[in-house]
Design a protein around this motif. Structure first.
Motif, PDB file in Angstrom:
ATOM      1  N   TYR A   1       0.879  -1.172   0.000  1.00 15.76           N
ATOM      2  CA  TYR A   1       0.000   0.000   0.000  1.00 15.76           C
ATOM      3  C   TYR A   1       0.918   1.225   0.000  1.00 15.76           C
ATOM      4  N   VAL A   2       1.045   1.846  -1.167  1.00 19.32           N
ATOM      5  CA  VAL A   2       1.976   2.959  -1.333  1.00 19.32           C
ATOM      6  C   VAL A   2       1.199   4.270  -1.388  1.00 19.32           C
ATOM      7  N   VAL A   3       1.659   5.254  -0.633  1.00 20.30           N
ATOM      8  CA  VAL A   3       1.032   6.572  -0.598  1.00 20.30           C
ATOM      9  C   VAL A   3       1.969   7.578  -1.252  1.00 20.30           C
ATOM     10  N   GLN A   4       1.491   8.248  -2.281  1.00 21.76           N
ATOM     11  CA  GLN A   4       2.283   9.275  -2.974  1.00 21.76           C
ATOM     12  C   GLN A   4       1.911  10.643  -2.430  1.00 21.76           C
ATOM     13  N   THR A   5       2.898  11.353  -1.904  1.00 20.57           N
ATOM     14  CA  THR A   5       2.661  12.681  -1.337  1.00 20.57           C
ATOM     15  C   THR A   5       3.433  13.773  -2.068  1.00 20.57           C
ATOM     16  N   GLN A   6       4.289  13.382  -3.024  1.00 19.39           N
ATOM     17  CA  GLN A   6       5.065  14.345  -3.794  1.00 19.39           C
ATOM     18  C   GLN A   6       5.017  13.968  -5.272  1.00 19.39           C
ATOM     19  N   ASP A   7       5.516  14.860  -6.132  1.00 18.97           N
ATOM     20  CA  ASP A   7       5.463  14.620  -7.571  1.00 18.97           C
ATOM     21  C   ASP A   7       6.177  13.328  -7.954  1.00 18.97           C
TER      22      ASP A   7
ATOM     23  N   GLY B   1      -1.751  -5.612  -8.335  1.00 19.99           N
ATOM     24  CA  GLY B   1      -2.288  -6.232  -7.126  1.00 19.99           C
ATOM     25  C   GLY B   1      -2.159  -5.385  -5.876  1.00 19.99           C
ATOM     26  N   GLY B   2      -1.260  -4.389  -5.901  1.00 17.33           N
ATOM     27  CA  GLY B   2      -1.104  -3.493  -4.761  1.00 17.33           C
ATOM     28  C   GLY B   2      -2.002  -2.273  -4.871  1.00 17.33           C
ATOM     29  N   THR B   3      -1.738  -1.278  -4.039  1.00 12.57           N
ATOM     30  CA  THR B   3      -2.543  -0.054  -4.001  1.00 12.57           C
ATOM     31  C   THR B   3      -1.638   1.167  -4.045  1.00 12.57           C
ATOM     32  N   LEU B   4      -2.008   2.134  -4.875  1.00 10.11           N
ATOM     33  CA  LEU B   4      -1.359   3.443  -4.870  1.00 10.11           C
ATOM     34  C   LEU B   4      -2.421   4.472  -4.511  1.00 10.11           C
ATOM     35  N   GLU B   5      -2.199   5.185  -3.413  1.00  8.49           N
ATOM     36  CA  GLU B   5      -3.098   6.269  -3.015  1.00  8.49           C
ATOM     37  C   GLU B   5      -2.358   7.590  -3.154  1.00  8.49           C
TER      38      GLU B   5
ATOM     39  N   GLY C   1      -5.360  -4.601  -8.487  1.00  2.83           N
ATOM     40  CA  GLY C   1      -4.704  -3.378  -8.024  1.00  2.83           C
ATOM     41  C   GLY C   1      -5.681  -2.227  -7.872  1.00  2.83           C
ATOM     42  N   LYS C   2      -5.262  -1.196  -7.137  1.00  5.16           N
ATOM     43  CA  LYS C   2      -6.125  -0.043  -6.878  1.00  5.16           C
ATOM     44  C   LYS C   2      -5.347   1.259  -7.042  1.00  5.16           C
ATOM     45  N   LEU C   3      -5.989   2.228  -7.679  1.00  3.94           N
ATOM     46  CA  LEU C   3      -5.501   3.604  -7.704  1.00  3.94           C
ATOM     47  C   LEU C   3      -6.549   4.452  -7.023  1.00  3.94           C
TER      48      LEU C   3
END
Length: 268
Positions: A50-56, A67-71, A92-94
């Motif tokens: 479960y990866v969280v993107q907070t920057q560019d 299969g994973g998740t990017l939030e 997988g999820k976006l």
């Protein structure tokens, strides 16, 4: 669960979820940054992550959410997601925002897809796109009660003011981009106009005055015509220009390649 230390009674329940931050070196398996996704890389988010993107995000060759998740949960006012190919597969999820709480109105997300007319096409999918095979695309932007409305008064060319239906004073904002549809003849497509809101004022619970930054180039009609129906009932036919809100805080767009740009002349 959380318990009172003296009485041992349960006070509350708290759930914790393990996440990885996109910009953390540990997410990608190193400590010195040598394995961080950079320009032209293929980044994969496998099942269980479960990866969280907070920057560019750097411009990737491909982003595979396998299969994973990017939030996307930006710390900055504006955040960029960009790749030549974005593929969501194997469950997988976006995620951007949620149904309960849309992405904050004061922040924006740009999802930019890169490529050109000779980009290599992926089997089943193609090129320069976001492709969903088996998974979830869960995106919720800033909530707007009205995405479009109608003119309530004919607006003439040269005017910088329009009167529209509904009270939009708490929904649309100064600086928002809007489009006013053409009400001309069959060759009047170019008469649809894009404008920026300079000020907005509530006139009543059903009407709003909008001042534009620039004047209108064309007339836009707001006309009502009464007619008698087959059963003798009097009905009203509205011929009114639609006014749509273009501004969104989550946007999908493609990159522009000047070498592939071509001007197509207007039809006679």
């Amino acid at each position: 669960a959380i318990y009172d230390q003296s009485s041992q009674e349960k006070i509350d329940e708290v759930s914790f979820e393990y996440i990885d931050k996109w910009e953390s070196t540990y997410t990608w398996g190193c400590t010195d940054g040598s394995c961080m996704p950079t320009y032209g890389d293929i980044a994969v988010i496998p099942e269980g992550y479960y990866v969280v993107q907070t920057q560019d995000m750097p411009l990737l060759k491909a982003l595979l959410i396998d299969g994973g998740t990017l939030e996307v949960r930006g710390d900055n006012a504006n955040i960029l997601v960009q790749a030549e190919y974005i593929v969501i597969n194997n469950g997988g999820k976006l995620i951007i925002g949620s149904e309960e709480q849309g992405y904050p109105c004061e922040k924006t997300v740009d999802i930019v897809l890169h490529g050109h007319s000779r980009s290599i096409e992926l089997p089943l999918f193609g090129a320069k796109g976001l492709f969903l095979r088996t998974g979830t695309l869960d995106i919720h932007g800033c909530r707007k009660e009205f995405s479009w409305t109608l003119l309530e008064q004919t607006a003439d060319a040269g005017s910088d003011e329009i009167i529209v239906r509904h009270n939009l004073s708490d929904d649309w904002n100064v600086g928002d981009q809007i489009v006013i549809a053409t009400t001309g003849g069959k060759k009047s497509q170019k008469e649809s106009e894009q404008h920026t809101i300079s000020s907005i004022e509530k006139l009543s619970d059903t009407r709003t005055k909008i001042i534009l930054e620039e004047t209108l180039k064309y007339q836009h009609l707001s006309v009502e015509t009464e007619f008698e129906a087959w059963n003798g009932e009097i009905k009203t036919f509205e011929q009114k220009a639609e006014v749509g809100l273009l501004t969104r805080n989550i946007k999908f767009r493609g990159s522009t390649n000047d070498e592939w740009r071509r001007e197509i002349p207007e039809c006679d």
